[in-house]
Design an enzyme around this catalytic site. Sequence first.
Site, PDB file in Angstrom:
ATOM      1  N   LYS A  17      -6.508   5.905 -20.314  1.00  0.00           N
ATOM      2  CA  LYS A  17      -6.620   6.178 -21.546  1.00  0.00           C
ATOM      3  C   LYS A  17      -5.262   5.933 -22.205  1.00  0.00           C
ATOM      4  CE  LYS A  17     -10.453   7.913 -19.960  1.00  0.00           C
ATOM      5  NZ  LYS A  17     -11.398   6.980 -19.599  1.00  0.00           N
ATOM      6  N   TYR A  19     -14.239  16.655 -17.169  1.00  0.00           N
ATOM      7  CA  TYR A  19     -14.757  15.255 -17.602  1.00  0.00           C
ATOM      8  C   TYR A  19     -16.020  15.128 -16.510  1.00  0.00           C
ATOM      9  CZ  TYR A  19     -15.224  10.372 -16.517  1.00  0.00           C
ATOM     10  OH  TYR A  19     -15.676   9.072 -15.933  1.00  0.00           O
ATOM     11  N   ASP A  39      -5.353  18.445 -15.499  1.00  0.00           N
ATOM     12  CA  ASP A  39      -5.849  16.930 -16.218  1.00  0.00           C
ATOM     13  C   ASP A  39      -5.353  16.700 -17.499  1.00  0.00           C
ATOM     14  OD1 ASP A  39      -6.956  14.935 -17.338  1.00  0.00           O
ATOM     15  OD2 ASP A  39      -8.791  14.875 -16.077  1.00  0.00           O
ATOM     16  N   ARG A  65       0.712  -1.351  -0.054  1.00  0.00           N
ATOM     17  CA  ARG A  65      -0.181  -0.124   0.064  1.00  0.00           C
ATOM     18  C   ARG A  65       0.974   1.480   0.030  1.00  0.00           C
ATOM     19  NH1 ARG A  65      -2.124   2.174   4.305  1.00  0.00           N
ATOM     20  NH2 ARG A  65      -2.188   0.449   5.399  1.00  0.00           N
TER      21      ARG A  65
HETATM   22  N1  PLP Z   1     -10.058  12.629 -17.000  1.00  0.00           N
HETATM   23  C1  PLP Z   1     -10.714  12.695 -18.086  1.00  0.00           C
HETATM   24  C2  PLP Z   1     -10.188  13.706 -19.231  1.00  0.00           C
HETATM   25  C3  PLP Z   1     -11.205  11.529 -18.715  1.00  0.00           C
HETATM   26  O1  PLP Z   1     -11.859  11.391 -19.998  1.00  0.00           O
HETATM   27  C4  PLP Z   1     -11.541  10.355 -17.508  1.00  0.00           C
HETATM   28  C5  PLP Z   1     -12.358   9.312 -17.909  1.00  0.00           C
HETATM   29  O2  PLP Z   1     -12.942   9.257 -18.902  1.00  0.00           O
HETATM   30  C6  PLP Z   1     -11.150  10.743 -16.322  1.00  0.00           C
HETATM   31  C7  PLP Z   1     -10.554  11.665 -15.966  1.00  0.00           C
HETATM   32  C8  PLP Z   1     -11.421   9.619 -15.263  1.00  0.00           C
HETATM   33  O3  PLP Z   1     -10.563   8.612 -15.367  1.00  0.00           O
HETATM   34  P1  PLP Z   1     -10.801   7.057 -14.905  1.00  0.00           P
HETATM   35  O4  PLP Z   1     -12.149   6.669 -15.716  1.00  0.00           O
HETATM   36  O5  PLP Z   1      -9.538   6.314 -15.168  1.00  0.00           O
HETATM   37  O6  PLP Z   1     -11.296   6.892 -13.303  1.00  0.00           O
END
Ligand code: PLP
Length: 423
Positions: A229, A121, A204, A68
Amino acid sequence: MQHSFRPESLMMGYGYHPEWSEGALKCPIFQTSTFVFNSAEQGKAFFEVAYGLREQGPQEVPGLIYSRLNNPDLEVLEDRLCLWDQADQAAVFESGMAAIATVLLEFLSQGDLLLYSNPVYGGTDHFITQFLPRMGVEVLGFFPDTTEEELIQMVEATGKSARLKLIYVETPANPTNALFDLELCRRVADHFSSAEEPVTVAVDNTYMGPLWQHPLAHGADLVVYSATKYIGGHSDVIAGAVLGKKDRMQRIKALRTFLGNMASPHTGWLLMRSLETLHLRMNRQAENARAVADFLRDHPVVEKVHYLGHLQPGDPGYDIFQRQLKAGGAMVAFDVRGGEREAFAFLNGLALVKLAVSLGGTESLAQHPATMTHAGVEPALRERMGITGKMVRLSVGVEHVQDLLWDLGQALEKVDAGQKIRD
Ligand code: PLP
Protein backbone atom coordinates in the site's frame (compact mmCIF):
# COMPACT_ATOMS: atom_id res chain seq x y z
CA MET A 1 26.55 20.91 16.91
CA GLN A 2 24.01 18.11 17.32
CA HIS A 3 21.20 17.75 14.82
CA SER A 4 18.84 14.82 14.25
CA PHE A 5 17.75 14.40 10.69
CA ARG A 6 14.10 13.59 10.12
CA PRO A 7 13.11 10.30 8.45
CA GLU A 8 12.13 12.01 5.18
CA SER A 9 15.64 13.49 4.95
CA LEU A 10 17.24 10.10 5.58
CA MET A 11 15.24 8.02 3.09
CA MET A 12 17.66 8.72 0.22
CA GLY A 13 20.81 7.28 1.77
CA TYR A 14 20.46 5.98 5.32
CA GLY A 15 22.08 2.65 6.05
CA TYR A 16 23.87 2.34 2.71
CA HIS A 17 27.57 3.07 2.08
CA PRO A 18 28.66 3.75 -1.53
CA GLU A 19 31.98 1.99 -0.91
CA TRP A 20 30.01 -1.29 -0.74
CA SER A 21 29.37 -0.98 -4.48
CA GLU A 22 32.05 0.84 -6.47
CA GLY A 23 30.84 4.23 -5.20
CA ALA A 24 27.33 3.80 -6.62
CA LEU A 25 25.15 6.59 -5.18
CA LYS A 26 22.17 4.30 -4.95
CA CYS A 27 22.00 0.89 -3.35
CA PRO A 28 22.10 -1.53 -6.31
CA ILE A 29 20.03 -4.72 -6.48
CA PHE A 30 22.13 -7.41 -4.80
CA GLN A 31 20.72 -10.13 -7.03
CA THR A 32 22.55 -13.02 -5.44
CA SER A 33 21.38 -16.09 -3.55
CA THR A 34 24.52 -16.48 -1.44
CA PHE A 35 27.56 -14.56 -0.12
CA VAL A 36 31.24 -15.57 -0.05
CA PHE A 37 32.95 -15.77 3.34
CA ASN A 38 36.55 -14.50 3.71
CA SER A 39 37.45 -17.55 5.79
CA ALA A 40 35.85 -20.61 7.36
CA GLU A 41 36.21 -18.90 10.77
CA GLN A 42 34.23 -15.93 9.49
CA GLY A 43 31.48 -18.20 8.12
CA LYS A 44 31.28 -19.97 11.49
CA ALA A 45 31.03 -16.63 13.35
CA PHE A 46 28.27 -15.38 11.01
CA PHE A 47 26.19 -18.54 11.60
CA GLU A 48 26.67 -18.40 15.37
CA VAL A 49 25.04 -14.96 15.46
CA ALA A 50 22.41 -15.69 12.82
CA TYR A 51 21.23 -18.87 14.57
CA GLY A 52 21.35 -17.29 18.04
CA LEU A 53 24.05 -19.69 19.25
CA ARG A 54 25.77 -16.73 20.95
CA GLU A 55 25.06 -13.03 21.51
CA GLN A 56 26.32 -10.58 18.89
CA GLY A 57 29.45 -8.70 20.12
CA PRO A 58 29.09 -4.93 20.76
CA GLN A 59 31.08 -3.96 17.63
CA GLU A 60 30.04 -6.99 15.58
CA VAL A 61 27.94 -6.50 12.43
CA PRO A 62 25.83 -9.53 11.40
CA GLY A 63 27.51 -11.01 8.34
CA LEU A 64 25.81 -11.69 5.03
CA ILE A 65 25.20 -15.42 4.59
CA TYR A 66 22.39 -16.36 2.20
CA SER A 67 19.52 -14.26 0.79
CA ARG A 68 16.84 -16.19 2.68
CA LEU A 69 18.49 -15.00 5.94
CA ASN A 70 19.71 -11.55 4.92
CA ASN A 71 20.50 -9.43 1.87
CA PRO A 72 21.69 -5.79 1.66
CA ASP A 73 18.54 -4.62 -0.15
CA LEU A 74 16.39 -5.98 2.67
CA GLU A 75 18.68 -4.86 5.48
CA VAL A 76 19.01 -1.27 4.24
CA LEU A 77 15.26 -1.09 3.64
CA GLU A 78 14.55 -2.50 7.11
CA ASP A 79 16.87 0.08 8.72
CA ARG A 80 15.03 2.87 6.89
CA LEU A 81 11.58 1.54 7.85
CA CYS A 82 12.62 1.54 11.53
CA LEU A 83 13.13 5.32 11.42
CA TRP A 84 9.47 6.22 10.89
CA ASP A 85 8.11 3.99 13.66
CA GLN A 86 11.19 4.22 15.91
CA ALA A 87 11.39 0.45 15.97
CA ASP A 88 14.41 -1.59 17.09
CA GLN A 89 14.21 -3.90 14.09
CA ALA A 90 12.14 -4.60 10.98
CA ALA A 91 11.62 -7.61 8.73
CA VAL A 92 10.26 -7.40 5.19
CA PHE A 93 8.12 -10.09 3.63
CA GLU A 94 6.89 -11.13 0.21
CA SER A 95 3.38 -9.84 1.06
CA GLY A 96 1.38 -8.21 3.81
CA MET A 97 -0.37 -11.54 4.37
CA ALA A 98 3.01 -13.27 4.76
CA ALA A 99 3.93 -10.70 7.44
CA ILE A 100 0.58 -11.12 9.24
CA ALA A 101 0.58 -14.93 9.03
CA THR A 102 4.13 -15.06 10.38
CA VAL A 103 3.19 -12.93 13.42
CA LEU A 104 0.12 -15.10 14.12
CA LEU A 105 2.01 -18.37 13.71
CA GLU A 106 4.96 -17.27 15.83
CA PHE A 107 2.95 -16.04 18.82
CA LEU A 108 0.16 -18.64 18.86
CA SER A 109 0.36 -22.38 19.53
CA GLN A 110 -2.23 -25.11 19.94
CA GLY A 111 -4.54 -24.33 22.89
CA ASP A 112 -3.75 -20.60 22.93
CA LEU A 113 -6.25 -17.77 22.77
CA LEU A 114 -6.18 -14.86 20.31
CA LEU A 115 -8.11 -11.64 20.87
CA TYR A 116 -8.62 -9.71 17.63
CA SER A 117 -10.41 -6.55 16.49
CA ASN A 118 -13.32 -6.58 14.05
CA PRO A 119 -13.38 -5.76 11.18
CA VAL A 120 -9.99 -6.76 9.86
CA TYR A 121 -8.83 -7.02 6.24
CA GLY A 122 -10.65 -9.91 4.51
CA GLY A 123 -7.50 -12.05 4.11
CA THR A 124 -6.58 -11.58 7.76
CA ASP A 125 -10.15 -12.42 8.73
CA HIS A 126 -9.94 -15.66 6.74
CA PHE A 127 -6.61 -16.65 8.29
CA ILE A 128 -7.89 -15.95 11.81
CA THR A 129 -11.37 -17.46 11.55
CA GLN A 130 -10.68 -20.36 9.14
CA PHE A 131 -7.06 -21.38 9.53
CA LEU A 132 -6.11 -20.72 13.18
CA PRO A 133 -9.00 -22.79 14.64
CA ARG A 134 -7.73 -25.73 12.54
CA MET A 135 -4.42 -25.33 14.38
CA GLY A 136 -6.27 -25.55 17.73
CA VAL A 137 -6.16 -21.80 18.46
CA GLU A 138 -9.29 -20.25 19.97
CA VAL A 139 -10.12 -16.86 18.46
CA LEU A 140 -12.23 -14.14 20.07
CA GLY A 141 -13.28 -11.02 18.13
CA PHE A 142 -14.08 -7.63 19.68
CA PHE A 143 -15.60 -4.45 18.27
CA PRO A 144 -14.81 -0.73 18.39
CA ASP A 145 -17.49 -0.29 21.08
CA THR A 146 -16.28 -3.15 23.32
CA THR A 147 -15.17 -1.63 26.63
CA GLU A 148 -12.04 -2.54 28.62
CA GLU A 149 -14.16 -4.30 31.29
CA GLU A 150 -16.06 -6.26 28.63
CA LEU A 151 -12.78 -7.34 27.01
CA ILE A 152 -11.45 -8.64 30.33
CA GLN A 153 -14.73 -10.43 31.04
CA MET A 154 -14.78 -11.97 27.53
CA VAL A 155 -11.30 -13.43 28.05
CA GLU A 156 -12.10 -14.66 31.56
CA ALA A 157 -15.34 -16.27 30.34
CA THR A 158 -13.33 -18.57 28.04
CA GLY A 159 -11.59 -20.08 31.09
CA LYS A 160 -8.31 -19.65 29.18
CA SER A 161 -6.98 -16.37 30.58
CA ALA A 162 -3.53 -17.87 31.04
CA ARG A 163 -3.50 -18.89 27.37
CA LEU A 164 -4.12 -15.40 25.96
CA LYS A 165 -0.92 -14.85 23.95
CA LEU A 166 -1.72 -12.23 21.37
CA ILE A 167 -3.99 -9.21 20.87
CA TYR A 168 -4.16 -8.39 17.17
CA VAL A 169 -5.62 -5.00 16.23
CA GLU A 170 -6.26 -3.34 12.89
CA THR A 171 -6.82 0.38 13.36
CA PRO A 172 -8.19 2.27 11.53
CA ALA A 173 -10.16 -0.74 10.39
CA ASN A 174 -10.60 -1.52 6.73
CA PRO A 175 -13.02 -0.40 5.27
CA THR A 176 -15.05 1.47 7.89
CA ASN A 177 -12.26 3.63 9.42
CA ALA A 178 -13.40 2.46 12.89
CA LEU A 179 -10.76 3.22 15.53
CA PHE A 180 -9.42 1.09 18.38
CA ASP A 181 -7.66 2.44 21.47
CA LEU A 182 -4.16 0.95 21.53
CA GLU A 183 -3.42 2.04 25.08
CA LEU A 184 -6.55 0.19 26.20
CA CYS A 185 -5.32 -2.92 24.35
CA ARG A 186 -1.94 -2.59 26.12
CA ARG A 187 -3.67 -2.43 29.51
CA VAL A 188 -5.69 -5.56 28.71
CA ALA A 189 -2.51 -7.33 27.55
CA ASP A 190 -0.71 -6.32 30.77
CA HIS A 191 -3.67 -7.50 32.84
CA PHE A 192 -3.23 -11.03 31.46
CA SER A 193 0.60 -11.00 31.21
CA SER A 194 2.96 -12.74 33.58
CA ALA A 195 6.74 -12.37 33.76
CA GLU A 196 7.20 -15.68 31.92
CA GLU A 197 4.27 -15.28 29.51
CA PRO A 198 3.88 -11.68 28.27
CA VAL A 199 0.87 -11.00 26.03
CA THR A 200 2.00 -9.45 22.73
CA VAL A 201 0.07 -6.59 21.09
CA ALA A 202 0.40 -6.48 17.28
CA VAL A 203 -1.14 -3.70 15.18
CA ASP A 204 -1.88 -3.62 11.45
CA ASN A 205 -1.00 0.01 10.63
CA THR A 206 -1.49 -0.33 6.87
CA TYR A 207 -4.24 2.28 6.68
CA MET A 208 -2.07 4.98 8.26
CA GLY A 209 1.18 4.03 6.54
CA PRO A 210 4.32 4.77 8.53
CA LEU A 211 3.48 8.49 8.69
CA TRP A 212 0.21 9.08 10.45
CA GLN A 213 0.17 6.64 13.38
CA HIS A 214 2.99 5.09 15.41
CA PRO A 215 1.54 2.15 17.35
CA LEU A 216 4.80 1.35 19.19
CA ALA A 217 4.54 4.74 20.91
CA HIS A 218 1.08 3.70 22.17
CA GLY A 219 2.08 0.42 23.75
CA ALA A 220 2.15 -2.04 20.83
CA ASP A 221 5.01 -4.56 20.62
CA LEU A 222 4.76 -5.10 16.87
CA VAL A 223 3.56 -3.09 13.87
CA VAL A 224 2.52 -4.85 10.68
CA TYR A 225 2.21 -3.36 7.20
CA SER A 226 1.01 -4.42 3.85
CA ALA A 227 3.91 -2.62 2.14
CA THR A 228 1.93 -3.11 -1.06
CA LYS A 229 0.00 0.00 0.00
CA TYR A 230 1.54 3.36 1.02
CA ILE A 231 5.10 2.06 1.48
CA GLY A 232 5.25 0.69 -2.09
CA GLY A 233 2.82 3.38 -3.16
CA HIS A 234 2.74 2.75 -6.92
CA SER A 235 0.56 -0.39 -7.14
CA ASP A 236 3.38 -2.32 -8.78
CA VAL A 237 4.71 -4.51 -5.97
CA ILE A 238 3.33 -6.88 -3.33
CA ALA A 239 5.22 -6.82 -0.01
CA GLY A 240 4.84 -6.71 3.76
CA ALA A 241 6.74 -5.65 6.86
CA VAL A 242 6.81 -6.27 10.61
CA LEU A 243 8.55 -3.82 12.94
CA GLY A 244 9.03 -3.77 16.67
CA LYS A 245 11.00 -4.46 19.77
CA LYS A 246 14.16 -6.51 19.48
CA ASP A 247 13.08 -9.59 21.46
CA ARG A 248 9.86 -10.03 19.47
CA MET A 249 11.57 -9.24 16.14
CA GLN A 250 14.23 -11.89 16.68
CA ARG A 251 11.45 -14.47 16.88
CA ILE A 252 9.78 -13.06 13.74
CA LYS A 253 13.04 -13.08 11.79
CA ALA A 254 13.81 -16.65 12.87
CA LEU A 255 10.41 -17.89 11.64
CA ARG A 256 10.83 -15.92 8.39
CA THR A 257 14.13 -17.71 7.80
CA PHE A 258 12.45 -21.10 8.09
CA LEU A 259 9.23 -20.25 6.25
CA GLY A 260 11.34 -18.59 3.56
CA ASN A 261 8.75 -15.84 3.02
CA MET A 262 11.15 -12.89 2.92
CA ALA A 263 10.92 -10.28 0.15
CA SER A 264 13.24 -10.57 -2.84
CA PRO A 265 16.22 -8.20 -3.40
CA HIS A 266 14.33 -6.62 -6.30
CA THR A 267 11.30 -5.93 -4.07
CA GLY A 268 13.63 -4.45 -1.45
CA TRP A 269 15.13 -2.14 -4.04
CA LEU A 270 11.69 -1.05 -5.33
CA LEU A 271 10.52 -0.28 -1.81
CA MET A 272 13.64 1.78 -1.05
CA ARG A 273 12.92 3.81 -4.16
CA SER A 274 9.32 4.26 -2.99
CA LEU A 275 10.34 5.39 0.49
CA GLU A 276 12.14 8.41 -0.96
CA THR A 277 8.76 9.95 -1.88
CA LEU A 278 6.62 8.45 0.90
CA HIS A 279 6.26 11.75 2.69
CA LEU A 280 5.40 13.73 -0.45
CA ARG A 281 2.92 11.16 -1.71
CA MET A 282 1.12 10.59 1.55
CA ASN A 283 0.77 14.28 2.37
CA ARG A 284 -0.68 15.01 -1.07
CA GLN A 285 -3.02 12.03 -0.75
CA ALA A 286 -4.24 13.25 2.66
CA GLU A 287 -4.85 16.77 1.27
CA ASN A 288 -6.82 15.36 -1.66
CA ALA A 289 -8.77 13.03 0.64
CA ARG A 290 -9.95 15.93 2.76
CA ALA A 291 -11.26 17.75 -0.33
CA VAL A 292 -12.93 14.53 -1.55
CA ALA A 293 -14.54 13.85 1.85
CA ASP A 294 -15.83 17.44 2.11
CA PHE A 295 -17.25 17.22 -1.42
CA LEU A 296 -19.00 13.91 -0.71
CA ARG A 297 -20.43 15.16 2.61
CA ASP A 298 -22.19 17.97 0.79
CA HIS A 299 -23.53 15.82 -2.08
CA PRO A 300 -27.27 14.98 -2.06
CA VAL A 301 -26.75 11.40 -3.35
CA VAL A 302 -24.39 10.60 -0.46
CA GLU A 303 -25.97 9.43 2.79
CA LYS A 304 -22.87 9.19 5.02
CA VAL A 305 -19.11 9.71 4.74
CA HIS A 306 -16.69 7.65 6.85
CA TYR A 307 -13.61 9.87 7.01
CA LEU A 308 -11.43 10.35 10.08
CA GLY A 309 -10.81 14.04 9.42
CA HIS A 310 -14.54 14.70 9.93
CA LEU A 311 -14.70 13.30 13.47
CA GLN A 312 -16.19 15.81 15.92
CA PRO A 313 -16.04 15.94 19.74
CA GLY A 314 -18.60 13.43 21.01
CA ASP A 315 -18.27 11.10 17.98
CA PRO A 316 -17.14 7.53 18.72
CA GLY A 317 -13.41 7.48 18.07
CA TYR A 318 -12.85 11.23 18.39
CA ASP A 319 -10.70 10.98 21.54
CA ILE A 320 -8.69 8.11 20.07
CA PHE A 321 -8.17 10.13 16.89
CA GLN A 322 -6.84 13.06 18.91
CA ARG A 323 -4.44 10.89 20.93
CA GLN A 324 -3.33 8.31 18.41
CA LEU A 325 -3.40 9.72 14.87
CA LYS A 326 -1.56 12.55 13.21
CA ALA A 327 -3.85 13.00 10.16
CA GLY A 328 -7.20 11.98 8.73
CA GLY A 329 -5.50 9.67 6.22
CA ALA A 330 -6.40 9.13 2.59
CA MET A 331 -9.05 6.42 2.86
CA VAL A 332 -12.63 7.58 2.51
CA ALA A 333 -15.64 5.27 2.58
CA PHE A 334 -19.15 6.51 1.92
CA ASP A 335 -22.71 5.22 1.74
CA VAL A 336 -24.72 6.21 -1.33
CA ARG A 337 -28.45 6.72 -0.96
CA GLY A 338 -29.90 3.39 -2.03
CA GLY A 339 -28.03 0.10 -2.04
CA GLU A 340 -25.82 -2.13 -4.16
CA ARG A 341 -27.46 -1.00 -7.43
CA GLU A 342 -26.67 2.67 -6.73
CA ALA A 343 -23.16 1.88 -5.50
CA PHE A 344 -22.50 -0.09 -8.70
CA ALA A 345 -23.90 2.75 -10.87
CA PHE A 346 -21.37 5.05 -9.23
CA LEU A 347 -18.47 2.61 -9.65
CA ASN A 348 -19.33 1.90 -13.28
CA GLY A 349 -19.62 5.61 -14.00
CA LEU A 350 -16.09 6.59 -12.93
CA ALA A 351 -13.76 7.86 -15.66
CA LEU A 352 -10.45 8.73 -13.93
CA VAL A 353 -10.67 6.76 -10.69
CA LYS A 354 -10.03 3.08 -11.37
CA LEU A 355 -12.35 0.32 -10.17
CA ALA A 356 -9.90 -1.92 -8.32
CA VAL A 357 -9.13 -3.23 -4.85
CA SER A 358 -5.97 -2.24 -2.94
CA LEU A 359 -5.08 1.18 -1.59
CA GLY A 360 -2.33 3.65 -0.84
CA GLY A 361 -1.06 4.00 -4.42
CA THR A 362 -0.49 7.18 -6.39
CA GLU A 363 -3.70 6.60 -8.38
CA SER A 364 -7.16 6.83 -6.84
CA LEU A 365 -9.08 3.56 -6.61
CA ALA A 366 -12.69 2.71 -5.80
CA GLN A 367 -14.23 -0.61 -4.80
CA HIS A 368 -17.31 -2.18 -3.16
CA PRO A 369 -16.24 -3.83 0.13
CA ALA A 370 -19.42 -5.90 0.69
CA THR A 371 -19.00 -7.80 -2.60
CA MET A 372 -15.24 -7.45 -3.09
CA THR A 373 -12.58 -7.16 -0.30
CA HIS A 374 -14.98 -8.26 2.45
CA ALA A 375 -17.13 -10.71 0.45
CA GLY A 376 -15.76 -13.61 2.51
CA VAL A 377 -16.71 -12.10 5.88
CA GLU A 378 -19.75 -13.70 7.50
CA PRO A 379 -22.83 -11.61 6.39
CA ALA A 380 -24.21 -10.94 9.90
CA LEU A 381 -20.80 -9.71 11.02
CA ARG A 382 -20.50 -7.54 7.91
CA GLU A 383 -23.85 -5.95 8.67
CA ARG A 384 -22.88 -5.38 12.34
CA MET A 385 -19.76 -3.57 11.12
CA GLY A 386 -21.70 -1.38 8.69
CA ILE A 387 -20.23 -2.94 5.55
CA THR A 388 -23.45 -2.84 3.54
CA GLY A 389 -24.42 -2.83 -0.15
CA LYS A 390 -24.47 0.96 -0.25
CA MET A 391 -20.86 1.38 0.91
CA VAL A 392 -18.10 2.40 -1.51
CA ARG A 393 -14.44 2.64 -0.48
CA LEU A 394 -12.08 5.15 -2.04
CA SER A 395 -8.31 5.21 -1.81
CA VAL A 396 -7.38 8.76 -2.74
CA GLY A 397 -4.29 9.30 -4.90
CA VAL A 398 -2.08 12.21 -5.93
CA GLU A 399 -4.04 13.42 -8.99
CA HIS A 400 -5.10 17.05 -9.39
CA VAL A 401 -7.86 17.50 -6.86
CA GLN A 402 -10.21 19.24 -9.33
CA ASP A 403 -10.01 16.26 -11.69
CA LEU A 404 -10.90 13.94 -8.84
CA LEU A 405 -13.87 16.06 -7.76
CA TRP A 406 -15.08 16.30 -11.34
CA ASP A 407 -14.93 12.53 -11.76
CA LEU A 408 -16.71 11.75 -8.48
CA GLY A 409 -19.33 14.38 -9.27
CA GLN A 410 -20.13 13.04 -12.73
CA ALA A 411 -20.31 9.43 -11.44
CA LEU A 412 -22.68 10.51 -8.64
CA GLU A 413 -24.86 12.28 -11.21
CA LYS A 414 -25.32 8.90 -12.93
CA VAL A 415 -26.63 7.46 -9.65
CA ASP A 416 -28.94 10.44 -9.27
CA ALA A 417 -30.19 10.10 -12.87
CA GLY A 418 -30.86 6.36 -12.37
CA GLN A 419 -32.81 7.08 -9.19
CA LYS A 420 -34.89 9.78 -10.89
CA ILE A 421 -35.79 7.47 -13.80
CA ARG A 422 -36.97 4.78 -11.34
CA ASP A 423 -38.93 7.29 -9.17
N1 PLP B 1 -3.76 -5.40 5.84
C1 PLP B 1 -4.59 -4.53 5.25
C2 PLP B 1 -5.25 -3.47 6.07
C3 PLP B 1 -4.85 -4.64 3.88
O1 PLP B 1 -5.70 -3.78 3.30
C4 PLP B 1 -4.23 -5.68 3.12
C5 PLP B 1 -4.49 -5.83 1.67
O2 PLP B 1 -5.36 -5.24 1.10
C6 PLP B 1 -3.39 -6.57 3.78
C7 PLP B 1 -3.15 -6.38 5.13
C8 PLP B 1 -2.72 -7.70 3.04
O3 PLP B 1 -1.62 -7.25 2.34
P1 PLP B 1 -1.04 -7.92 0.98
O4 PLP B 1 -2.10 -7.80 -0.06
O5 PLP B 1 0.19 -7.13 0.71
O6 PLP B 1 -0.75 -9.35 1.30
